[in-house]
Design an enzyme around this catalytic site. Structure first.
Site, PDB file in Angstrom:
ATOM      1  N   HIS A   1       0.815  -1.273   0.027  1.00 18.19           N
ATOM      2  CA  HIS A   1       0.192  -0.205  -0.151  1.00 18.19           C
ATOM      3  C   HIS A   1       0.686   1.297   0.115  1.00 18.19           C
ATOM      4  CE1 HIS A   1      -2.073  -3.397   2.166  1.00 18.19           C
ATOM      5  NE2 HIS A   1      -3.008  -3.262   1.288  1.00 18.19           N
TER       6      HIS A   1
HETATM    7  S1  FES Z   1       1.365  -0.114   3.335  1.00 16.28           S
HETATM    8 FE1  FES Z   1       0.061  -1.724   3.807  1.00 16.28          FE
HETATM    9  S2  FES Z   1       0.984  -3.550   4.485  1.00 16.28           S
HETATM   10 FE2  FES Z   1       2.359  -1.972   4.261  1.00 16.28          FE
END
Ligand code: FES
Length: 156
Positions: free
Chosen positions: A119
């Protein structure tokens, strides 16, 4: 004719993605409780796997150390650099993102040293969270130096 991807196609895509990420990191996992620091050049990192843990060892340059010591701690999870390392030249951190536990990969950058590709969280060269959804800094595992060129993981 198109349809849903086969499991073979999905496995190939996953293997490709994993290979890309590993190539980007330019680090090969190693399994050991006592780890040699020899051969990790300044500015480079090494990924170590041991039991179920994944640890990243980052050899920091003098410029990186100075930058981390002089910068204000990032505001999301404030922590001083000197409280996160035993030897300023060596950052030892858990290699899992504090958002949802995905692997974190070392980058060849002093400003953005580690990235989670799930993410998009980005950590500095002290392992402190800079951007993205991760709520906390990368964890520091239990370890100690065993001579000048080795570290020994001391957690069970
Ligand atoms: S940013 Fe979501 S698991 Fe690393």
């Amino acid at each position: 004719m198109s349809g849903p991807p086969s499991s073979l196609t999905r496995r190939a895509a996953l293997a490709c993605l994993t290979g890309l990420m590993a190539g980007r990191a330019q680090a090969r996992p190693e399994t050991a409780a006592r780890v040699s620091l020899a051969g990790i050049a300044a500015g480079r990192a090494k990924v170590v796997t041991r039991q179920s843990a994944r640890v990243i060892i980052r050899h920091r340059t003098g410029t990186e150390i100075e930058a981390m010591r002089q910068a204000d701690p990032p505001s999301r999870d404030p922590a001083r650099d000197q409280d996160r390392v035993q030897n300023p030249a060596w950052l030892i951190i858990d290699g899992h993102c504090t958002h949802a536990g995905c692997p974190v990969w070392p980058l060849q950058s002093s400003a953005y040293a580690f990235r989670c590709f799930c993410h998009g969280s980005i950590y500095d060269v002290s392992g402190r969270i800079l951007r993205g959804p991760a709520p906390r800094n990368l964890l520091v595992p239990d370890y100690r130096f065993d001579g000048p060129d080795h570290i020994l993981f001391t957690d069970p």
